[in-house]
Design a protein around this motif. Structure first.
Motif, short mmCIF file in Angstrom:
data_model
loop_
_atom_site.label_atom_id
_atom_site.label_comp_id
_atom_site.label_asym_id
_atom_site.label_seq_id
_atom_site.Cartn_x
_atom_site.Cartn_y
_atom_site.Cartn_z
N LYS A 1 -25.45 7.63 10.72
CA LYS A 1 -25.22 9.01 10.30
C LYS A 1 -23.83 9.17 9.69
O LYS A 1 -23.67 9.80 8.64
N ALA A 2 -22.81 8.60 10.34
CA ALA A 2 -21.44 8.74 9.85
C ALA A 2 -21.24 8.08 8.50
O ALA A 2 -20.50 8.58 7.65
N THR A 3 -21.92 6.95 8.27
CA THR A 3 -21.71 6.23 7.01
C THR A 3 -22.44 6.86 5.83
O THR A 3 -22.31 6.39 4.71
N GLN A 4 -23.18 7.93 6.08
CA GLN A 4 -23.81 8.62 4.96
C GLN A 4 -22.78 9.32 4.08
O GLN A 4 -23.03 9.53 2.89
N THR A 5 -21.62 9.66 4.65
CA THR A 5 -20.58 10.31 3.85
C THR A 5 -19.24 9.59 3.91
O THR A 5 -18.40 9.81 3.04
N LEU A 6 -19.02 8.75 4.92
CA LEU A 6 -17.75 8.02 5.01
C LEU A 6 -17.88 6.65 4.36
O LEU A 6 -18.97 6.07 4.35
N VAL B 1 -5.48 6.90 5.55
CA VAL B 1 -5.56 6.60 4.12
C VAL B 1 -6.97 6.80 3.56
O VAL B 1 -7.18 6.61 2.36
N SER B 2 -7.92 7.17 4.40
CA SER B 2 -9.27 7.40 3.92
C SER B 2 -9.33 8.69 3.11
O SER B 2 -8.72 9.70 3.48
N SER B 3 -10.09 8.67 2.04
CA SER B 3 -10.18 9.84 1.17
C SER B 3 -11.15 10.89 1.72
O SER B 3 -11.27 11.98 1.17
N HIS B 4 -11.88 10.60 2.79
CA HIS B 4 -12.85 11.54 3.34
C HIS B 4 -12.33 12.18 4.58
O HIS B 4 -11.90 11.71 5.50
N ILE C 1 -18.17 2.86 3.98
CA ILE C 1 -18.71 1.92 4.96
C ILE C 1 -17.63 1.01 5.54
O ILE C 1 -17.61 0.76 6.74
N GLY C 2 -16.73 0.53 4.72
CA GLY C 2 -15.67 -0.36 5.20
C GLY C 2 -14.77 0.32 6.21
O GLY C 2 -14.46 -0.24 7.27
N THR C 3 -14.35 1.53 5.91
CA THR C 3 -13.50 2.28 6.82
C THR C 3 -14.26 2.65 8.09
O THR C 3 -13.76 2.47 9.20
N ALA C 4 -15.48 3.14 7.93
CA ALA C 4 -16.26 3.57 9.09
C ALA C 4 -16.53 2.40 10.03
O ALA C 4 -16.37 2.53 11.25
N TYR C 5 -16.90 1.27 9.48
CA TYR C 5 -17.20 0.11 10.32
C TYR C 5 -15.94 -0.38 11.04
O TYR C 5 -15.98 -0.71 12.23
N ALA C 6 -14.83 -0.43 10.33
CA ALA C 6 -13.58 -0.88 10.94
C ALA C 6 -13.14 0.07 12.07
O ALA C 6 -12.71 -0.38 13.13
N VAL C 7 -13.25 1.36 11.84
CA VAL C 7 -12.88 2.33 12.87
C VAL C 7 -13.84 2.23 14.06
O VAL C 7 -13.41 2.22 15.21
N TRP C 8 -15.13 2.10 13.79
CA TRP C 8 -16.13 1.97 14.86
C TRP C 8 -15.87 0.75 15.73
O TRP C 8 -15.84 0.85 16.95
N THR C 9 -15.66 -0.40 15.09
CA THR C 9 -15.40 -1.60 15.87
C THR C 9 -14.05 -1.53 16.56
O THR C 9 -13.90 -2.04 17.67
N GLY C 10 -13.08 -0.88 15.93
CA GLY C 10 -11.77 -0.72 16.55
C GLY C 10 -11.83 0.13 17.81
O GLY C 10 -11.24 -0.22 18.83
N ILE C 11 -12.53 1.25 17.72
CA ILE C 11 -12.70 2.10 18.90
C ILE C 11 -13.41 1.31 20.00
O ILE C 11 -13.01 1.35 21.17
#
Length: 109
Positions: free
Chosen positions: A51-56, A106-109, A58-68
């Motif tokens: 759901k989150a990667t529909q607008t964020l 630094v993410s644009s979203h 993918i590289g940033t979302a995946y990195a943040v997800w795995t980081g959390i």
């Protein structure tokens, strides 16, 4: 809103790692309970990530997800499973947290 969804997805990643740790410590029906919790948390985490990667991005979302997930799992390991919390381990954990915050900044979203 999708950043909140992504954070929740990361927290469910921590939950499925926690369930794996608890399953390793138990036997019998209790072990199967923890494995069921693992599958539920995994499914929820993946669904929220999708759901989150529909607008964020993918590289940033995946990195943040795995980081959390990584930060949360290390903290659960230290607090719940009594894993060591040495200086270098905490130092690198802090740099990981800084990297997650930096990616968000630094993410644009």
């Amino acid at each position: 809103m999708n950043w909140i969804i992504l954070i929740l997805a990361g927290l469910f990643e921590v939950a499925f790692a926690f369930c794996l740790g608890k399953a390793k410590e138990t036997t019998g029906n209790e072990m199967y309970f923890w494995y069921a919790g693992f599958l539920a948390a995994l499914s929820i985490s993946m669904g929220l990530l999708i759901k989150a990667t529909q607008t964020l991005p993918i590289g940033t979302a995946y990195a943040v997800w795995t980081g959390i997930g990584a930060v949360g799992t290390v903290l659960v390991g230290i607090w719940v499973f009594k894993e060591p919390a040495g200086f270098l381990r905490l130092l690198f954990l802090t740099t990981l947290i800084g990297s997650i915050i930096g990616l968000k900044a630094v993410s644009s979203h």
